[in-house]
Design a protein around this motif. Structure first.
Motif, PDB file in Angstrom:
ATOM      1  N   GLY A 212      11.699  -1.526  -2.467  1.00  0.00           N
ATOM      2  CA  GLY A 212      10.594  -0.955  -1.714  1.00  0.00           C
ATOM      3  C   GLY A 212       9.406  -0.618  -2.593  1.00  0.00           C
ATOM      4  N   GLY A 213       8.246  -1.151  -2.237  1.00  0.00           N
ATOM      5  CA  GLY A 213       7.016  -0.887  -2.984  1.00  0.00           C
ATOM      6  C   GLY A 213       6.959  -1.521  -4.348  1.00  0.00           C
ATOM      7  N   SER A 214       7.926  -2.358  -4.714  1.00  0.00           N
ATOM      8  CA  SER A 214       8.081  -2.758  -6.126  1.00  0.00           C
ATOM      9  C   SER A 214       8.300  -4.251  -6.315  1.00  0.00           C
ATOM     10  CB  SER A 214       9.235  -1.977  -6.753  1.00  0.00           C
ATOM     11  OG  SER A 214       9.035  -0.582  -6.585  1.00  0.00           O
ATOM     12  N   ALA A 215       7.873  -5.080  -5.344  1.00  0.00           N
ATOM     13  CA  ALA A 215       7.889  -6.536  -5.564  1.00  0.00           C
ATOM     14  C   ALA A 215       6.542  -6.899  -6.170  1.00  0.00           C
ATOM     15  CB  ALA A 215       8.129  -7.275  -4.252  1.00  0.00           C
ATOM     16  N   LEU A 216       6.419  -6.663  -7.473  1.00  0.00           N
ATOM     17  CA  LEU A 216       5.120  -6.677  -8.147  1.00  0.00           C
ATOM     18  C   LEU A 216       5.068  -7.687  -9.287  1.00  0.00           C
ATOM     19  CD1 LEU A 216       4.562  -2.802  -8.148  1.00  0.00           C
ATOM     20  CD2 LEU A 216       3.454  -4.492  -6.671  1.00  0.00           C
ATOM     21  N   LEU A 217       5.921  -8.710  -9.225  1.00  0.00           N
ATOM     22  CA  LEU A 217       5.968  -9.744 -10.276  1.00  0.00           C
ATOM     23  C   LEU A 217       6.237  -9.139 -11.646  1.00  0.00           C
ATOM     24  CD1 LEU A 217       3.027 -12.011  -9.039  1.00  0.00           C
ATOM     25  CD2 LEU A 217       5.479 -12.479  -8.834  1.00  0.00           C
ATOM     26  N   ASP A 218       7.031  -8.063 -11.668  1.00  0.00           N
ATOM     27  CA  ASP A 218       7.353  -7.423 -12.950  1.00  0.00           C
ATOM     28  C   ASP A 218       8.206  -8.358 -13.798  1.00  0.00           C
ATOM     29  OD1 ASP A 218       6.069  -4.901 -12.590  1.00  0.00           O
ATOM     30  OD2 ASP A 218       7.682  -4.302 -11.239  1.00  0.00           O
ATOM     31  N   PRO A 219       7.825  -8.577 -15.063  1.00  0.00           N
ATOM     32  CA  PRO A 219       8.623  -9.469 -15.911  1.00  0.00           C
ATOM     33  C   PRO A 219      10.076  -9.017 -16.062  1.00  0.00           C
ATOM     34  CG  PRO A 219       6.453  -9.155 -16.879  1.00  0.00           C
ATOM     35  CD  PRO A 219       6.545  -8.207 -15.710  1.00  0.00           C
ATOM     36  N   ASP A 245      -2.766  -2.894  -4.597  1.00  0.00           N
ATOM     37  CA  ASP A 245      -4.019  -3.357  -5.206  1.00  0.00           C
ATOM     38  C   ASP A 245      -3.801  -3.597  -6.704  1.00  0.00           C
ATOM     39  OD1 ASP A 245      -6.696  -4.127  -5.238  1.00  0.00           O
ATOM     40  OD2 ASP A 245      -7.394  -2.083  -5.675  1.00  0.00           O
ATOM     41  N   LEU A 246      -2.715  -4.343  -6.977  1.00  0.00           N
ATOM     42  CA  LEU A 246      -2.208  -4.416  -8.352  1.00  0.00           C
ATOM     43  C   LEU A 246      -3.005  -5.352  -9.251  1.00  0.00           C
ATOM     44  CD1 LEU A 246       0.396  -3.446  -9.972  1.00  0.00           C
ATOM     45  CD2 LEU A 246       1.156  -5.792  -9.672  1.00  0.00           C
ATOM     46  N   MET A 247      -3.470  -6.478  -8.711  1.00  0.00           N
ATOM     47  CA  MET A 247      -4.087  -7.495  -9.558  1.00  0.00           C
ATOM     48  C   MET A 247      -5.118  -8.270  -8.752  1.00  0.00           C
ATOM     49  SD  MET A 247      -1.048 -10.417  -9.776  1.00  0.00           S
ATOM     50  CE  MET A 247       0.082  -9.388 -10.712  1.00  0.00           C
ATOM     51  N   ARG A 248      -5.913  -9.043  -9.460  1.00  0.00           N
ATOM     52  CA  ARG A 248      -6.904  -9.910  -8.835  1.00  0.00           C
ATOM     53  C   ARG A 248      -6.395 -11.345  -8.827  1.00  0.00           C
ATOM     54  NH1 ARG A 248      -7.693  -5.686  -7.619  1.00  0.00           N
ATOM     55  NH2 ARG A 248      -9.439  -4.268  -8.033  1.00  0.00           N
ATOM     56  N   LEU A 249      -7.104 -12.203  -8.114  1.00  0.00           N
ATOM     57  CA  LEU A 249      -6.688 -13.589  -7.969  1.00  0.00           C
ATOM     58  C   LEU A 249      -6.490 -14.270  -9.322  1.00  0.00           C
ATOM     59  CD1 LEU A 249      -6.117 -15.923  -6.012  1.00  0.00           C
ATOM     60  CD2 LEU A 249      -8.576 -16.423  -6.024  1.00  0.00           C
ATOM     61  N   ARG A 250      -7.318 -13.937 -10.283  1.00  0.00           N
ATOM     62  CA  ARG A 250      -7.202 -14.549 -11.617  1.00  0.00           C
ATOM     63  C   ARG A 250      -5.837 -14.306 -12.240  1.00  0.00           C
ATOM     64  NH1 ARG A 250      -5.719 -15.770 -15.755  1.00  0.00           N
ATOM     65  NH2 ARG A 250      -6.805 -16.212 -17.728  1.00  0.00           N
ATOM     66  N   ALA A 251      -5.251 -13.128 -11.995  1.00  0.00           N
ATOM     67  CA  ALA A 251      -3.960 -12.786 -12.597  1.00  0.00           C
ATOM     68  C   ALA A 251      -2.788 -13.324 -11.783  1.00  0.00           C
ATOM     69  CB  ALA A 251      -3.835 -11.271 -12.740  1.00  0.00           C
ATOM     70  N   LEU A 252      -3.008 -13.558 -10.489  1.00  0.00           N
ATOM     71  CA  LEU A 252      -1.886 -13.879  -9.608  1.00  0.00           C
ATOM     72  C   LEU A 252      -1.195 -15.183  -9.993  1.00  0.00           C
ATOM     73  CD1 LEU A 252      -0.182 -13.378  -7.043  1.00  0.00           C
ATOM     74  CD2 LEU A 252      -1.940 -14.607  -5.753  1.00  0.00           C
ATOM     75  N   GLY A 253      -1.953 -16.265 -10.142  1.00  0.00           N
ATOM     76  CA  GLY A 253      -1.340 -17.566 -10.412  1.00  0.00           C
ATOM     77  C   GLY A 253      -0.472 -17.554 -11.660  1.00  0.00           C
ATOM     78  N   PRO A 254      -1.029 -17.142 -12.813  1.00  0.00           N
ATOM     79  CA  PRO A 254      -0.203 -17.097 -14.023  1.00  0.00           C
ATOM     80  C   PRO A 254       1.003 -16.172 -13.897  1.00  0.00           C
ATOM     81  CG  PRO A 254      -2.527 -17.023 -14.608  1.00  0.00           C
ATOM     82  CD  PRO A 254      -2.458 -16.924 -13.112  1.00  0.00           C
ATOM     83  N   ALA A 255       0.854 -15.057 -13.153  1.00  0.00           N
ATOM     84  CA  ALA A 255       1.986 -14.133 -13.002  1.00  0.00           C
ATOM     85  C   ALA A 255       3.101 -14.784 -12.184  1.00  0.00           C
ATOM     86  CB  ALA A 255       1.528 -12.833 -12.353  1.00  0.00           C
ATOM     87  N   VAL A 256       2.740 -15.502 -11.109  1.00  0.00           N
ATOM     88  CA  VAL A 256       3.757 -16.199 -10.314  1.00  0.00           C
ATOM     89  C   VAL A 256       4.424 -17.288 -11.148  1.00  0.00           C
ATOM     90  CG1 VAL A 256       4.149 -17.680  -8.308  1.00  0.00           C
ATOM     91  CG2 VAL A 256       2.668 -15.668  -8.094  1.00  0.00           C
ATOM     92  N   HIS A 257       3.618 -18.075 -11.856  1.00  0.00           N
ATOM     93  CA  HIS A 257       4.189 -19.113 -12.721  1.00  0.00           C
ATOM     94  C   HIS A 257       5.154 -18.503 -13.737  1.00  0.00           C
ATOM     95  CE1 HIS A 257       2.265 -22.882 -11.616  1.00  0.00           C
ATOM     96  NE2 HIS A 257       1.074 -22.297 -11.575  1.00  0.00           N
ATOM     97  N   GLY A 258       4.744 -17.403 -14.379  1.00  0.00           N
ATOM     98  CA  GLY A 258       5.598 -16.775 -15.384  1.00  0.00           C
ATOM     99  C   GLY A 258       6.893 -16.257 -14.794  1.00  0.00           C
ATOM    100  N   PHE A 259       6.803 -15.674 -13.601  1.00  0.00           N
ATOM    101  CA  PHE A 259       7.997 -15.154 -12.928  1.00  0.00           C
ATOM    102  C   PHE A 259       8.976 -16.294 -12.643  1.00  0.00           C
ATOM    103  CE2 PHE A 259      10.422 -12.921  -9.665  1.00  0.00           C
ATOM    104  CZ  PHE A 259      10.335 -11.591 -10.045  1.00  0.00           C
ATOM    105  N   LEU A 260       8.465 -17.397 -12.101  1.00  0.00           N
ATOM    106  CA  LEU A 260       9.326 -18.539 -11.795  1.00  0.00           C
ATOM    107  C   LEU A 260       9.848 -19.196 -13.069  1.00  0.00           C
ATOM    108  CD1 LEU A 260       7.274 -20.110  -8.857  1.00  0.00           C
ATOM    109  CD2 LEU A 260       9.261 -18.596  -8.709  1.00  0.00           C
ATOM    110  N   ASP A 261       9.006 -19.286 -14.108  1.00  0.00           N
ATOM    111  CA  ASP A 261       9.464 -19.843 -15.392  1.00  0.00           C
ATOM    112  C   ASP A 261      10.659 -19.062 -15.924  1.00  0.00           C
ATOM    113  OD1 ASP A 261       7.493 -21.808 -15.459  1.00  0.00           O
ATOM    114  OD2 ASP A 261       6.195 -20.722 -16.860  1.00  0.00           O
ATOM    115  N   THR A 262      10.572 -17.720 -15.853  1.00  0.00           N
ATOM    116  CA  THR A 262      11.645 -16.878 -16.384  1.00  0.00           C
ATOM    117  C   THR A 262      12.939 -17.087 -15.596  1.00  0.00           C
ATOM    118  OG1 THR A 262      10.067 -15.239 -17.188  1.00  0.00           O
ATOM    119  CG2 THR A 262      12.336 -14.503 -16.868  1.00  0.00           C
TER     120      THR A 262
END
Length: 394
Positions: A212-219, A245-262
């Motif tokens: 809850g409240g914590s699906a935030l692409l945390d590594p 309001d955690l991040m902007r569009l610029r951060a989203l793509g790399p964060a999703v890629h990094g999450f899936l890479d891990t």
């Protein structure tokens, strides 16, 4: 409580539990966690600490002849000042896979949260007992699903016949990560959260990392998923990125890629499903942060609202519409090199027509009936026919 001498007290050890990634020794017993200690040490956010210690999908899995089972627990109840009282958490008893009984513990610690100020007061309380009686006198597999939304220390397990860990069997393990909706917010009981319903229909073992409240692409969450044995993996991302309001569009793509890479480091070929947000009108085109609606609270209702400005999308602020487009794009881009990767539009699980029929009572979370619908939709789209999680040879 008086315990007859012929009863067996069984230590609660990791082999008796499913769905927990860690078991912490406490003053009273053991506390199941859904994130490992290494992950918890990397984030001091009290919302995450509360969510990951609430045992959504965590259950005791026993094989026994016992006709009576007692479980002493120390719950931690949440009270929101000014809001209607929350019901006690529910324990679901399954015998050979069938829901047979339910119970609650009225005692326990309380945390009183003032939504206007964000402060919390802790009040210690007594240990309580759930008791299940009249079970068939034969060897059977028993699961006790712990309350999905109530932190639960396990103090003692007593039975009138010996117990052993239920065998793990041949069922595939589904590891799922998402927000409070995946956690089970406002579902009626732990086996009726939408992931538990979908897992039952799909015939798989659930490990639910809906936080809850914590699906935030945390590594650290991605690393926990990387290191958790699983046959099927899904990640539902979006609503918390907007309402925090955690991040902007610029951060989203790399964060999703990094999450899936891990995740792929530990599960290079497992079916991996990316699920975009369900329909949520307050945030479809309006950025966060989300906030409690204090005017509704003054009338005794718990509701959420979006406080951002739709014009801020031009500066990269995220909305659910923006996130759906970006997640679909990322999966299309990666799928050429990763045939096990697929995408599910959250609007296919709960869309505008569903909202018209089954609205979100607090503007954010589905009610119990909607959890059933989402779980059944997910099972139909993902576990059946040609779905990404369909059984081999099915």
């Amino acid at each position: 409580m008086h315990t007859p001498h012929h009863w067996t007290t069984t230590p609660i050890t990791p082999d008796l539990l499913r769905g927990a990634l860690d078991l912490e020794r406490t003053e009273h017993g053991v506390l199941p966690h859904r994130l490992p200690a290494r992950a918890r040490a990397q984030c001091a956010d009290p919302q995450l600490a509360m969510a990951e210690s609430q045992p959504s999908g965590v259950r005791l899995a026993l094989r026994t002849r016992a006709s009576t089972i007692e479980l002493d627990t120390l719950p931690t109840k949440r009270v929101y000042r000014g809001a209607p009282p929350r019901p006690d958490g529910v324990y679901d008893l399954l015998v050979d896979g069938r829901l047979t009984d339910q119970a609650s513990v009225g005692d326990g610690n309380t945390v009183t949260i003032d939504l206007a100020t964000g402060t919390a007061q802790h009040q210690p309380g007594p240990i309580g007992t759930v008791r299940f009686t009249g079970l068939a006198d034969r060897v059977k597999d028993v699961e006790i699903w712990l309350p999905h939304n109530e932190t639960t220390e396990l103090v003692a397990l007593r039975t009138d016949a010996p117990v052993e860990a239920a065998p793990r069997g041949e069922r595939r393990v589904w590891l799922h990560h998402g927000s409070s909706i995946s956690h089970g917010s406002d579902a009626a009981s732990p086996t009726t959260t939408w992931p538990a319903r979908a897992a039952s229909l799909g015939g798989v073992e659930l490990v639910n990392l809906g936080l809850g409240g914590s699906a935030l692409l945390d590594p650290f969450t991605a690393r926990a998923m990387r290191d958790t044995p699983a046959d099927l993996i899904s990640v539902k991302i979006g609503i918390n990125l907007v309402n925090a309001d955690l991040m902007r569009l610029r951060a989203l793509g790399p964060a999703v890629h990094g999450f899936l890479d891990t995740i792929r480091e530990g599960h290079p070929t497992a079916p991996l499903l990316v699920v975009s947000p369900l329909y949520c009108p307050i945030h479809e085109d309006t950025p966060g942060p989300g906030a409690f609606d204090l005017s509704a609270l003054s009338a005794g209702e718990l509701r959420f609202r979006a406080t951002g400005d739709p014009d801020e999308r031009a500066a990269g602020k995220l909305t659910l519409t923006v996130i759906r487009e970006e997640l679909a794009r990322i999966v299309r881009q990666r799928a050429a090199q990763d045939p096990g990767l697929s995408y599910l539009d959250g609007l296919d699980l709960y869309g505008e027509a569903d909202f018209a029929e089954l609205p979100l009572p607090d503007q954010l979370h589905p009610d119990a009936a909607t959890h059933h619908r989402i779980g059944e939709r997910f099972a139909g789209l993902v576990f059946e026919d040609e779905g990404p999680f369909c059984a081999p040879g099915a």
